[in-house]
Design a protein around this motif. Sequence first.
Motif, PDB file in Angstrom:
ATOM      1  N   HIS A   8      -7.618   3.193   4.679  1.00 30.06           N
ATOM      2  CA  HIS A   8      -6.266   3.062   5.351  1.00 30.06           C
ATOM      3  C   HIS A   8      -5.142   2.718   4.346  1.00 30.06           C
ATOM      4  CE1 HIS A   8      -7.908   2.504   9.466  1.00 30.06           C
ATOM      5  NE2 HIS A   8      -8.659   2.648   8.885  1.00 30.06           N
ATOM      6  N   VAL A   9      -3.862   2.833   4.504  1.00 30.58           N
ATOM      7  CA  VAL A   9      -2.832   2.408   3.648  1.00 30.58           C
ATOM      8  C   VAL A   9      -2.168   1.386   4.524  1.00 30.58           C
ATOM      9  CG1 VAL A   9      -0.585   2.981   2.621  1.00 30.58           C
ATOM     10  CG2 VAL A   9      -2.455   4.758   2.591  1.00 30.58           C
ATOM     11  N   VAL A  10      -2.049   0.015   3.884  1.00 31.33           N
ATOM     12  CA  VAL A  10      -1.613  -0.951   4.893  1.00 31.33           C
ATOM     13  C   VAL A  10      -0.666  -2.005   4.163  1.00 31.33           C
ATOM     14  CG1 VAL A  10      -3.930  -1.077   5.968  1.00 31.33           C
ATOM     15  CG2 VAL A  10      -3.696  -2.534   3.907  1.00 31.33           C
ATOM     16  N   PRO A  11       0.195  -2.494   4.717  1.00 30.52           N
ATOM     17  CA  PRO A  11       1.023  -3.529   4.075  1.00 30.52           C
ATOM     18  C   PRO A  11       0.395  -4.663   3.554  1.00 30.52           C
ATOM     19  CG  PRO A  11       1.546  -3.267   6.529  1.00 30.52           C
ATOM     20  CD  PRO A  11       0.395  -2.604   6.209  1.00 30.52           C
ATOM     21  N   HIS A  12       1.101  -5.060   2.376  1.00 33.30           N
ATOM     22  CA  HIS A  12       0.280  -6.231   1.441  1.00 33.30           C
ATOM     23  C   HIS A  12       1.266  -7.092   1.209  1.00 33.30           C
ATOM     24  CE1 HIS A  12      -1.778  -7.906  -1.898  1.00 33.30           C
ATOM     25  NE2 HIS A  12      -2.803  -7.677  -1.391  1.00 33.30           N
ATOM     26  N   PRO A  13       0.858  -8.375   0.918  1.00 34.28           N
ATOM     27  CA  PRO A  13       2.035  -9.332   0.559  1.00 34.28           C
ATOM     28  C   PRO A  13       2.740  -8.790  -0.864  1.00 34.28           C
ATOM     29  CG  PRO A  13      -0.024 -10.511   1.153  1.00 34.28           C
ATOM     30  CD  PRO A  13       0.005  -9.058   1.035  1.00 34.28           C
ATOM     31  N   ASP A  14       2.036  -8.080  -1.634  1.00 37.35           N
ATOM     32  CA  ASP A  14       2.615  -7.569  -2.994  1.00 37.35           C
ATOM     33  C   ASP A  14       3.037  -6.235  -2.914  1.00 37.35           C
ATOM     34  OD1 ASP A  14       1.861 -10.233  -4.244  1.00 37.35           O
ATOM     35  OD2 ASP A  14       0.073  -9.386  -4.420  1.00 37.35           O
ATOM     36  N   GLY A  15       3.353  -5.792  -1.749  1.00 36.85           N
ATOM     37  CA  GLY A  15       3.662  -4.098  -1.581  1.00 36.85           C
ATOM     38  C   GLY A  15       2.834  -3.671  -0.460  1.00 36.85           C
ATOM     39  N   TRP A  16       2.082  -2.628  -0.922  1.00 35.26           N
ATOM     40  CA  TRP A  16       1.091  -1.711  -0.274  1.00 35.26           C
ATOM     41  C   TRP A  16      -0.264  -1.598  -0.950  1.00 35.26           C
ATOM     42  CZ3 TRP A  16       2.473   0.116   4.444  1.00 35.26           C
ATOM     43  CH2 TRP A  16       3.873   0.070   4.924  1.00 35.26           C
ATOM     44  N   VAL A  49     -12.970  12.155   3.757  1.00 36.68           N
ATOM     45  CA  VAL A  49     -12.366  11.168   4.756  1.00 36.68           C
ATOM     46  C   VAL A  49     -11.001  11.283   5.195  1.00 36.68           C
ATOM     47  CG1 VAL A  49     -14.430   9.529   4.398  1.00 36.68           C
ATOM     48  CG2 VAL A  49     -12.287   9.107   3.276  1.00 36.68           C
ATOM     49  N   GLU A  50     -10.523  10.476   6.064  1.00 37.46           N
ATOM     50  CA  GLU A  50      -8.931  10.615   6.437  1.00 37.46           C
ATOM     51  C   GLU A  50      -8.430   9.311   5.857  1.00 37.46           C
ATOM     52  OE1 GLU A  50      -8.397  11.114  10.281  1.00 37.46           O
ATOM     53  OE2 GLU A  50      -9.752  12.533  10.878  1.00 37.46           O
ATOM     54  N   VAL A  51      -7.070   9.618   5.640  1.00 37.40           N
ATOM     55  CA  VAL A  51      -6.243   8.641   5.297  1.00 37.40           C
ATOM     56  C   VAL A  51      -5.375   8.364   6.474  1.00 37.40           C
ATOM     57  CG1 VAL A  51      -4.118   7.976   3.810  1.00 37.40           C
ATOM     58  CG2 VAL A  51      -5.844   9.450   2.712  1.00 37.40           C
ATOM     59  N   VAL A  52      -5.319   6.972   6.758  1.00 38.16           N
ATOM     60  CA  VAL A  52      -4.590   6.328   7.912  1.00 38.16           C
ATOM     61  C   VAL A  52      -3.453   5.455   7.476  1.00 38.16           C
ATOM     62  CG1 VAL A  52      -4.853   5.198   9.995  1.00 38.16           C
ATOM     63  CG2 VAL A  52      -6.901   6.338   9.212  1.00 38.16           C
ATOM     64  N   ILE A  53      -2.385   5.948   7.713  1.00 37.81           N
ATOM     65  CA  ILE A  53      -1.436   5.427   7.141  1.00 37.81           C
ATOM     66  C   ILE A  53      -0.507   4.486   8.126  1.00 37.81           C
ATOM     67  CG2 ILE A  53       1.009   5.756   5.887  1.00 37.81           C
ATOM     68  CD1 ILE A  53      -0.105   8.622   5.463  1.00 37.81           C
ATOM     69  N   HIS A  54      -0.574   3.021   7.853  1.00 38.37           N
ATOM     70  CA  HIS A  54       0.121   1.849   8.625  1.00 38.37           C
ATOM     71  C   HIS A  54       1.618   1.641   8.383  1.00 38.37           C
ATOM     72  CE1 HIS A  54      -3.604   0.572  10.270  1.00 38.37           C
ATOM     73  NE2 HIS A  54      -4.161   1.307   9.463  1.00 38.37           N
ATOM     74  N   LYS A  55       2.287   1.282   9.288  1.00 35.80           N
ATOM     75  CA  LYS A  55       3.731   0.997   8.990  1.00 35.80           C
ATOM     76  C   LYS A  55       3.783  -0.421   8.573  1.00 35.80           C
ATOM     77  CE  LYS A  55       5.183   3.900  13.063  1.00 35.80           C
ATOM     78  NZ  LYS A  55       5.988   3.531  14.401  1.00 35.80           N
ATOM     79  N   LYS A  56       5.044  -0.990   8.261  1.00 35.46           N
ATOM     80  CA  LYS A  56       5.268  -2.134   7.734  1.00 35.46           C
ATOM     81  C   LYS A  56       4.609  -3.191   8.781  1.00 35.46           C
ATOM     82  CE  LYS A  56       7.258  -3.883   3.914  1.00 35.46           C
ATOM     83  NZ  LYS A  56       6.309  -4.109   2.900  1.00 35.46           N
ATOM     84  N   ASP A  57       4.745  -2.889  10.237  1.00 32.98           N
ATOM     85  CA  ASP A  57       4.511  -3.735  11.142  1.00 32.98           C
ATOM     86  C   ASP A  57       2.719  -3.655  11.518  1.00 32.98           C
ATOM     87  OD1 ASP A  57       4.168  -1.571  12.589  1.00 32.98           O
ATOM     88  OD2 ASP A  57       5.734  -2.024  14.096  1.00 32.98           O
ATOM     89  N   GLY A  58       2.074  -2.981  10.794  1.00 34.51           N
ATOM     90  CA  GLY A  58       0.651  -2.896  10.976  1.00 34.51           C
ATOM     91  C   GLY A  58       0.444  -1.588  11.865  1.00 34.51           C
ATOM     92  N   THR A  59       1.189  -1.290  12.685  1.00 30.30           N
ATOM     93  CA  THR A  59       0.876  -0.168  13.597  1.00 30.30           C
ATOM     94  C   THR A  59       0.387   1.268  12.859  1.00 30.30           C
ATOM     95  OG1 THR A  59       3.141   0.577  13.903  1.00 30.30           O
ATOM     96  CG2 THR A  59       2.248  -0.959  15.378  1.00 30.30           C
ATOM     97  N   ILE A  60      -0.225   2.093  13.315  1.00 33.00           N
ATOM     98  CA  ILE A  60      -0.698   3.271  12.584  1.00 33.00           C
ATOM     99  C   ILE A  60       0.620   4.392  12.609  1.00 33.00           C
ATOM    100  CG2 ILE A  60      -2.116   5.194  12.671  1.00 33.00           C
ATOM    101  CD1 ILE A  60      -4.216   3.397  13.514  1.00 33.00           C
ATOM    102  N   ARG A  61       1.070   4.884  11.588  1.00 31.89           N
ATOM    103  CA  ARG A  61       2.106   5.848  11.452  1.00 31.89           C
ATOM    104  C   ARG A  61       1.679   7.252  11.502  1.00 31.89           C
ATOM    105  NH1 ARG A  61       4.940   6.696   6.081  1.00 31.89           N
ATOM    106  NH2 ARG A  61       4.149   8.707   5.893  1.00 31.89           N
ATOM    107  N   ASP A  62       0.727   7.668  10.705  1.00 31.24           N
ATOM    108  CA  ASP A  62       0.039   8.918  11.027  1.00 31.24           C
ATOM    109  C   ASP A  62      -1.524   8.944  10.238  1.00 31.24           C
ATOM    110  OD1 ASP A  62       0.536   9.577   8.413  1.00 31.24           O
ATOM    111  OD2 ASP A  62       2.501  10.365   8.956  1.00 31.24           O
TER     112      ASP A  62
END
Length: 78
Positions: A8-16, A49-62
Motif C-alpha cells: 500500500h502507498v499511504v499518506p505519512h506525517p513525513d510525506g508518503w 503482488v498488487e500496489v494499492v494507492i491511497h489518496k491523502k484522505d486515506g481512501t483508495i485511489r487505484d
Amino acid sequence: MGDKKDIHVVPHPDGWATKKEGAGRAGVVTDTQQQAINRAREQAKRDHVEVVIHKKDGTIRDSDSYGNDPSSTKDKKH
C-alpha cells in the motif's frame, strides 16, 4: 505460498510511505506520492503482488497488479 501481501502507498506525517499489508509500520517513507509508488512497484514486481494507492484522505485511489503476467496465463491449462 501463503497469503499475498499487497503493498500500500499511504499518506505519512513525513510525506508518503509504502506499507506491506498486515505490517505494523511503514516500509519506505518518501517526500512525494510518486516516489512511494515507484518504490512500491519495484517491491510488488518482486513479490508478485498488487500496489494499492491511497489518496491523502486515506481512501483508495487505484491499484495495479503485478502478480499475474498476462503472457503466462496461456501456459496454465486447468
